[in-house]
Design a protein around this motif. Structure first.
Motif, PDB file in Angstrom:
ATOM      1  N   LEU A 102      -3.021  51.471  -4.560  1.00 26.87           N
ATOM      2  CA  LEU A 102      -3.537  52.218  -5.710  1.00 26.87           C
ATOM      3  C   LEU A 102      -4.803  52.993  -5.338  1.00 26.87           C
ATOM      4  CD1 LEU A 102      -3.066  49.718  -8.691  1.00 26.87           C
ATOM      5  CD2 LEU A 102      -1.797  51.836  -8.276  1.00 26.87           C
ATOM      6  N   TYR A 103      -5.599  52.431  -4.441  1.00 30.59           N
ATOM      7  CA  TYR A 103      -6.835  53.085  -4.025  1.00 30.59           C
ATOM      8  C   TYR A 103      -6.625  54.042  -2.860  1.00 30.59           C
ATOM      9  CZ  TYR A 103      -9.947  50.296  -6.959  1.00 30.59           C
ATOM     10  OH  TYR A 103     -10.602  49.747  -8.032  1.00 30.59           O
ATOM     11  N   PRO A 156      -9.232  56.991  -8.419  1.00 29.56           N
ATOM     12  CA  PRO A 156      -8.466  55.766  -8.631  1.00 29.56           C
ATOM     13  C   PRO A 156      -8.673  55.205 -10.023  1.00 29.56           C
ATOM     14  CG  PRO A 156     -10.418  55.311  -7.321  1.00 29.56           C
ATOM     15  CD  PRO A 156     -10.335  56.797  -7.468  1.00 29.56           C
ATOM     16  N   PRO A 157      -7.693  54.486 -10.546  1.00 26.20           N
ATOM     17  CA  PRO A 157      -7.854  53.849 -11.852  1.00 26.20           C
ATOM     18  C   PRO A 157      -8.811  52.670 -11.741  1.00 26.20           C
ATOM     19  CG  PRO A 157      -5.833  53.109 -10.816  1.00 26.20           C
ATOM     20  CD  PRO A 157      -6.403  54.159  -9.913  1.00 26.20           C
ATOM     21  N   ALA A 191       3.197  51.083  -6.292  1.00 27.83           N
ATOM     22  CA  ALA A 191       1.927  51.796  -6.470  1.00 27.83           C
ATOM     23  C   ALA A 191       2.168  53.292  -6.684  1.00 27.83           C
ATOM     24  CB  ALA A 191       1.023  51.565  -5.263  1.00 27.83           C
ATOM     25  N   GLN A 192       3.165  53.839  -5.988  1.00 32.24           N
ATOM     26  CA  GLN A 192       3.508  55.249  -6.205  1.00 32.24           C
ATOM     27  C   GLN A 192       4.028  55.475  -7.618  1.00 32.24           C
ATOM     28  OE1 GLN A 192       6.340  55.567  -2.969  1.00 32.24           O
ATOM     29  NE2 GLN A 192       4.928  56.809  -1.770  1.00 32.24           N
ATOM     30  N   ASP A 210      -7.792  50.061 -16.656  1.00 33.25           N
ATOM     31  CA  ASP A 210      -6.566  50.868 -16.538  1.00 33.25           C
ATOM     32  C   ASP A 210      -5.395  50.004 -16.085  1.00 33.25           C
ATOM     33  OD1 ASP A 210      -7.779  53.296 -17.264  1.00 33.25           O
ATOM     34  OD2 ASP A 210      -8.474  53.648 -15.214  1.00 33.25           O
ATOM     35  N   ASN A 265      -6.600  58.187  -2.898  1.00 32.61           N
ATOM     36  CA  ASN A 265      -6.668  58.462  -4.330  1.00 32.61           C
ATOM     37  C   ASN A 265      -8.109  58.825  -4.690  1.00 32.61           C
ATOM     38  OD1 ASN A 265      -6.364  58.628  -7.071  1.00 32.61           O
ATOM     39  ND2 ASN A 265      -5.340  56.640  -7.304  1.00 32.61           N
ATOM     40  N   LYS A 303       0.741  55.190 -10.005  1.00 28.29           N
ATOM     41  CA  LYS A 303      -0.315  56.207  -9.970  1.00 28.29           C
ATOM     42  C   LYS A 303       0.215  57.644  -9.999  1.00 28.29           C
ATOM     43  CE  LYS A 303      -1.078  56.360  -4.918  1.00 28.29           C
ATOM     44  NZ  LYS A 303      -2.065  56.162  -3.832  1.00 28.29           N
ATOM     45  N   ASP A 304       1.460  57.855  -9.538  1.00 25.55           N
ATOM     46  CA  ASP A 304       1.982  59.219  -9.452  1.00 25.55           C
ATOM     47  C   ASP A 304       3.264  59.433 -10.261  1.00 25.55           C
ATOM     48  OD1 ASP A 304      -0.057  59.944  -7.631  1.00 25.55           O
ATOM     49  OD2 ASP A 304       1.082  59.089  -5.968  1.00 25.55           O
TER      50      ASP A 304
END
Length: 458
Positions: free
Chosen positions: A55-56, A62-63, A414-415, A38, A59, A418-419
């Motif tokens: 990222l983790y 997580p990817p 990271a926000q 990912d 989460n 992932k979001d």
């Protein structure tokens, strides 16, 4: 400078921070590279490790994350810096006000100040053994012209009320030498800062994410990233010396080497070589006490920075007066396998000639190394989505000032990843945003006013 296809040196000088190696230092989570993932993070220094950590964090789904590092984990700039977590809360604020306006300048200063306690919180939350020490930083000025200029700018800033200076304490020249402990200090400013063992911080974060499923691949230089995403699924082909990886998102935590993989950053993020050292006193002697970290300002743009380590040794970087006039020693240099020869002698006797009560300490230079920083042409880092490259993000270009910038910059990106949080809602200063306008600018503030005369004011 023309675009050059350059990777980190295959050999390098040996920094003090890499004297106690972590089990993940040369690690491959799987014998072969994953065919697809990912997220690919290029770079396993502070920025890369922090990106993976966030990222983790919190989460539940997580990817899949693959971290690619050209050499050993945390072997680049993070492992070669001064270990100094020192925000700029006043010195450059007047310059930034003139350049960007009050709101943006204060935004940068507050962001930097918040990093010290953010790192403290991270270290305590994750129980990271990196010798984090909360302290005060002391800027001591030795140059008459710079002292007057700094004092005048500070008083104007105070009077304006624009910046939050509650944590900044100014000491005038009649007391500066005794308060700072620096011989000949004409003024000094102190404020909250910290120092750490940076390698241990990064390796702890990497261990954490590897334990959570991240695939760490060291000794895997990335050679090329496709110019466009794959038409069928929008994924990016990342080519390495060991094969290719397909990724939905590519995060460039590549600092000085960013232009190697993203040519649009050529001349915008420039490799700059610096030099750092460890100084200690002979066995059996107690080193004189230093309660603060320091920047000792010899003149405009010329300073030594140092931290007193918990073991009594001192980490000192700088040495510019001996080599800065010669651009071939530092500008657009990616080779950290050789020392900056003219500067090596700078560290001999530095503590004795700089600090009160160190004259008879016997302090000597124990180790010297070089490192490659990523300086930007406008001295602001590039953070966020890479323009015209959907799915690519960058956290790079810290101009030798990454420790008080990286953690929360990585959290912001990271926000975004992932979001799908917009850059403007990440808390990262607006002037850090990677934009087409910044990339299109031909202005180079790194070389403005630079002189080839070693006696010139730098």
């Amino acid at each position: 400078m023309s675009a050059k296809s350059r990777l980190p040196s295959s050999t390098s000088t040996h920094p003090f921070w890499r004297t106690e190696l972590h089990p993940l230092d040369s690690h491959r989570s799987t014998p072969e590279l994953p065919v697809e993932t990912d997220v690919v993070i290029v770079g396993a220094g502070f920025a890369g490790a922090a990106l993976a950590y966030f990222l983790y964090q919190d989460n539940p789904s997580p990817p899949s994350v693959t971290i690619l590092e050209a050499r050993e984990a945390c072997s680049g700039a993070t492992a070669r810096n001064g270990g100094h977590l020192k925000p700029d809360v006043y010195f450059n604020v007047p310059k930034y006000i003139k350049k960007y306006g009050v709101k943006a300048a204060v935004e940068v200063a507050n962001f930097e100040a918040s990093q010290v306690l953010a790192v403290k919180e991270l270290v305590e939350k994750e129980k990271i053994d990196c010798q984090f020490t909360l302290t005060r930083a002391c800027d001591a000025t030795l140059d008459e012209g710079l002292a007057r200029e700094t004092e005048e700018a500070f008083h104007v800033l105070q009077a304006s009320g624009d910046a939050d200076l509650k944590d900044v304490h100014y000491t005038p020249r009649d007391r500066a030498e005794r308060v700072s402990g620096v011989k000949g200090a004409l003024n000094c400013f102190t404020f909250t800062a910290g120092h750490i063992w940076p390698y241990k911080l990064v390796m702890h974060l990497l261990q954490r994410v590897v334990d959570q499923g991240a695939n760490l691949q060291t000794h895997t230089p990335v050679l090329h990233i496709a110019d466009t995403p794959r038409a069928s699924d929008g994924r990016w082909l990342v080519s390495t010396a060991r094969g290719d990886v397909l990724a939905r998102k590519v995060l460039l935590a590549t600092n000085a080497y960013t232009a190697h993989l993203a040519p649009q950053f050529t001349d915008r993020i420039v490799p700059v070589r610096g030099i750092c050292s460890r100084i200690k006193v002979p066995e059996g002697r107690t080193p004189p006490f230093l309660s603060q970290t320091y920047s000792v300002r010899h003149g405009p743009g010329v300073y030594d920075y140092l931290i007193p380590r918990n073991d009594g040794s001192i980490i000192v970087g700088g040495g510019k007066p001996l080599f800065w006039h010669d651009r071939s020693q530092w500008y657009d240099v990616t080779d950290d396998s050789e020392l900056i020869a003219p500067a090596v002698k700078h560290f001999d006797g530095l503590m004795q000639r700089t600090f009160i009560n160190w004259e008879d300490s016997g302090a000597y230079t124990d180790k010297v190394w070089t490192g490659i920083m990523g300086w930007t042409s406008d001295f602001m880092p590039y953070i966020g989505a890479v323009p015209d490259k959907p799915g690519q993000f960058v956290v790079a270009g810290f101009s030798g000032h990454g420790m008080p910038l990286i953690l929360l910059s990585a959290k912001g990106v990271a926000q975004m990843v992932k979001d799908d949080v917009p850059f403007e809602q990440t808390g990262v200063p607006s002037v850090f945003k990677a934009t087409k306008e910044r990339l299109a600018s031909t202005k180079n503030e790194i070389l403005e006013g630079h002189s080839a005369d070693p006696k010139a004011r730098l």
